[in-house]
Design a protein around this motif. Sequence first.
Motif, PDB file in Angstrom:
ATOM      1  N   ALA A   1      28.756 141.223 172.888  1.00 45.79           N
ATOM      2  CA  ALA A   1      28.847 142.281 171.882  1.00 45.79           C
ATOM      3  C   ALA A   1      30.304 142.728 171.766  1.00 45.79           C
TER       4      ALA A   1
ATOM      5  N   LYS B   1      24.441 145.492 167.084  1.00 48.42           N
ATOM      6  CA  LYS B   1      25.633 145.050 167.809  1.00 48.42           C
ATOM      7  C   LYS B   1      26.221 143.824 167.121  1.00 48.42           C
TER       8      LYS B   1
ATOM      9  N   MET C   1      27.973 140.355 167.432  1.00 52.39           N
ATOM     10  CA  MET C   1      28.030 139.331 168.472  1.00 52.39           C
ATOM     11  C   MET C   1      29.023 138.225 168.120  1.00 52.39           C
TER      12      MET C   1
END
Length: 273
Positions: free
Chosen positions: A212, A243, A245
């Motif tokens: 993340a 989040k 990524m």
Amino acid sequence: MSKFVLSEINIYPIKSLGGIRLEKAQLEEKGLQYDRRWMLVDEEGIFITQRKHFELALLQVNISDGKLTVSHKTSPEQSISFSLDEDTGEQISVVIWNDTATALEVNKSVNDWFSDFLKFKVKLVKMPLTEKRLVDRDYALNEEVVSFADGYPCLIIGQSSLDGLNEKLTEPIFMDRFRPNFVFTGGEPHVEDNFQNFQIGEVLFSAVKPCARCVLITIDQQTGEKGQEPLRTLAGYRTVGKKIMFGQNLLHQHTGIISVGDELRVIDWKGKN
């Protein structure tokens, strides 16, 4: 099927400072040798990072002849060196996110140099060989340990993932924004998301958790200046559960030597038996 080849090895000896690119590296229990073995902490022992102190990007680290040298990228005359083995013997309790670990203070003059640079009091600490900071048990496979890295011993990103991002950006960025340990060529963008178990050289790795990303990737590692990108663009196509990524956190089962040019051989893919 694409052939995957290791194209970069990077270590970041002092957490949140400039990295060192290597042709060959020793993988140890806690990760690559010297990677995040030192860290800056405030007077309460809480770790210092680029997330709040963008200027740390301007400090370059080098290791040579048994010494670690830190120098300012634009004013190289501003530098300090100390032995890789140096410490005062004074143990300090330090905090990295939700973890508490034991560290050793390097020396007072190094503390003063960094304090002068940051304009507030800090200490440089190193991780003792005996310290066992455990990886998050939710993702650990065998009670693995980690250095002062955020949470995992190693991080991998495919070069094609950065190339795909740069095609979407007005101004392309360098891979150093993402601070990976390993970069590889071959495959489609984000093919690393599908790795389960793989080998580099003779070392077996498992991709256990997507990485993340935070505000740190908006800091230009050459200038220390903060912008909006690439976080804004990544949010548009790499958001999972609120989040963003980019890259895969790794655990490894063996130690050994890893070299640029080694083939990355995927043993198991996620979602496949």
